[in-house]
Design an enzyme around this catalytic site. Structure first.
Site, PDB file in Angstrom:
ATOM      1  N   LYS A  19       0.837  -1.202   0.000  1.00  0.00           N
ATOM      2  CA  LYS A  19       0.000   0.000   0.000  1.00  0.00           C
ATOM      3  C   LYS A  19       0.872   1.252   0.000  1.00  0.00           C
ATOM      4  CE  LYS A  19       0.723   1.350   4.502  1.00  0.00           C
ATOM      5  NZ  LYS A  19       1.645   2.444   4.787  1.00  0.00           N
ATOM      6  N   ASP A 149      -2.788  -1.781   9.519  1.00  0.00           N
ATOM      7  CA  ASP A 149      -2.915  -1.796   8.056  1.00  0.00           C
ATOM      8  C   ASP A 149      -3.446  -3.118   7.514  1.00  0.00           C
ATOM      9  OD1 ASP A 149      -1.585   0.655   7.980  1.00  0.00           O
ATOM     10  OD2 ASP A 149       0.378  -0.289   7.740  1.00  0.00           O
TER      11      ASP A 149
HETATM   12  O1  C5P Z   1      -0.745  -1.294  14.259  1.00  0.00           O
HETATM   13  P1  C5P Z   1       0.683  -1.623  13.979  1.00  0.00           P
HETATM   14  O2  C5P Z   1       1.160  -2.811  14.759  1.00  0.00           O
HETATM   15  O3  C5P Z   1       0.986  -1.740  12.528  1.00  0.00           O
HETATM   16  O4  C5P Z   1       1.521  -0.375  14.492  1.00  0.00           O
HETATM   17  C1  C5P Z   1       2.900  -0.406  14.670  1.00  0.00           C
HETATM   18  C2  C5P Z   1       3.310   0.752  15.563  1.00  0.00           C
HETATM   19  O5  C5P Z   1       3.107   1.992  14.862  1.00  0.00           O
HETATM   20  C3  C5P Z   1       2.504   0.892  16.825  1.00  0.00           C
HETATM   21  O6  C5P Z   1       3.066   0.128  17.858  1.00  0.00           O
HETATM   22  C4  C5P Z   1       2.612   2.375  17.123  1.00  0.00           C
HETATM   23  O7  C5P Z   1       3.870   2.688  17.703  1.00  0.00           O
HETATM   24  C5  C5P Z   1       2.621   2.988  15.742  1.00  0.00           C
HETATM   25  N1  C5P Z   1       1.280   3.422  15.298  1.00  0.00           N
HETATM   26  C6  C5P Z   1       0.703   4.543  15.864  1.00  0.00           C
HETATM   27  N2  C5P Z   1      -0.546   4.957  15.455  1.00  0.00           N
HETATM   28  C7  C5P Z   1      -1.185   4.295  14.473  1.00  0.00           C
HETATM   29  C8  C5P Z   1      -0.621   3.156  13.871  1.00  0.00           C
HETATM   30  C9  C5P Z   1       0.632   2.742  14.310  1.00  0.00           C
HETATM   31  O8  C5P Z   1       1.273   5.179  16.760  1.00  0.00           O
HETATM   32  N3  C5P Z   1      -2.380   4.729  14.069  1.00  0.00           N
END
Ligand code: C5P
Length: 314
Positions: A19, A149
């Protein structure tokens, strides 16, 4: 005629896309530490393939292309494919068993949701292998648990993402868009980029900035309109952590791209072009040391493409 058990497919390959965030609006962190997002995702034609086969135990093998650094892959026990399998197996009360092969083409830790694509593809493939018939609603819920995502990697196309990115709905997209993507030889940590966003924007509003212009540009199908509306709140922190990315964006625009943009939290840089030929020209300039380029890997991809889908069974 009824198919005999041994005639039924026992091996499934599911393909899931990378993406780009065409608009990535980030608000002040919530109490749970995540940032509220208002993002417009586009799935683009760089894919990882996940193949699953029956096996008495559990294994995950990952193959990467020559240009990718296998050392950046997470260890097996941390692998998002194994976490996806754990959640799906627990949801249905079935044992986690199977042999999984992941063939990667999406840059690792590149801001293009390669890990999320693997998770989405694994969910769809294992659901077939185990015959668990998960509803779309449950698949999206399990996907959201795996990462912000991952639901988008299931639906693909072009979509608005809210919440922390996991709440997705289709948006109108009238174009075929051509992108040049330049991966970096070193990944960038997403949490680190968000932390740096907080440092640079201590007074970020709770509500992320809207995407109305971008959504209108997507519906217009006009590349110049889309170029003008591209927006990424994580671009400044990513460039602050990796100043060479700013130079790369300048080089791509000097090579004729309509606009350069950091993909998600980076470090992959993407360049919007007006046609396939235009994208190939920009890619050739960025790859050419004599043209001031010298990027060994430069990829061309179109969008929008489908989310995780079955491509082969045997
Ligand atoms: O959701 P995901 O595991 O992909 O996110 C990885 C990291 O990115 C999270 O631990 C956080 O630190 C950051 N993040 C965030 N806000 C979001 C998505 C991700 O702070 N909306």
């Amino acid at each position: 005629m009824t198919a005999r058990f041994e005639d039924l497919p026992a091996q499934f390959t599911v393909r899931a896309p990378a993406k780009i965030n065409l608009h990535l609006g980030v608000g002040a962190p919530r109490e749970d530490g995540y940032h509220p997002l208002l993002t417009v995702y586009q799935a683009v034609g760089l894919h990882d393939d996940v193949t699953v086969r029956p096996a008495p135990d559990w294994s995950v093998e990952v193959a990467v292309p020559d240009w990718m650094d296998a050392g950046q892959l997470p260890r097996l026990e941390d692998n998002i494919v194994t976490r996806a399998a754990d959640l799906l197996a627990a949801h249905h009360g079935v044992p986690r068993a199977g042999a999984v092969d992941v063939v990667k083409a999406i840059p690792v830790a590149g801001g293009m949701a390669g890990g999320s694509a693997d998770a989405a593809a694994a969910l769809v493939a294992l659901d077939r292998l185990w015959g668990t018939g998960t509803t779309d609603e449950d698949l999206l819920r399990i996907a959201a648990e795996l990462g912000s995502d991952v639901p988008f990697a299931l639906i693909g196309g072009s979509a608005l993402g809210t919440g922390r990115g996991e709440l997705v709905q289709r948006v109108e997209d009238a174009g075929t868009w051509w992108w040049v993507a330049v991966p970096s030889d070193r990944g960038l940590s997403t949490p680190q980029v968000y932390r740096h966003f907080d440092e640079l924007s201590p007074h970020a509003p709770a509500q992320p900035p809207p995407a109305d212009d971008l959504i209108a540009a997507l519906a217009s199908g006009v590349p110049e309109a889309l170029a003008a509306a591209l927006h990424n709140d994580l671009q400044e922190p990513a460039i602050a952590l990796r100043p060479e990315l700013g130079d790369l964006l300048d080089r791509g625009e000097a090579a004729g791209a309509l606009r350069g943009l950091i993909s998600g939290s980076g470090p992959t840089c993407v360049f919007l072009c007006s046609s396939p030929d235009h994208a190939r020209e920009v890619a050739a300039t960025l790859a050419d040391p004599d043209g001031g380029g010298d990027h060994p890997t430069v990829l061309v991809a179109n969008g929008a493409v489908s989310g995780a889908h079955l491509v082969e069974y045997a």
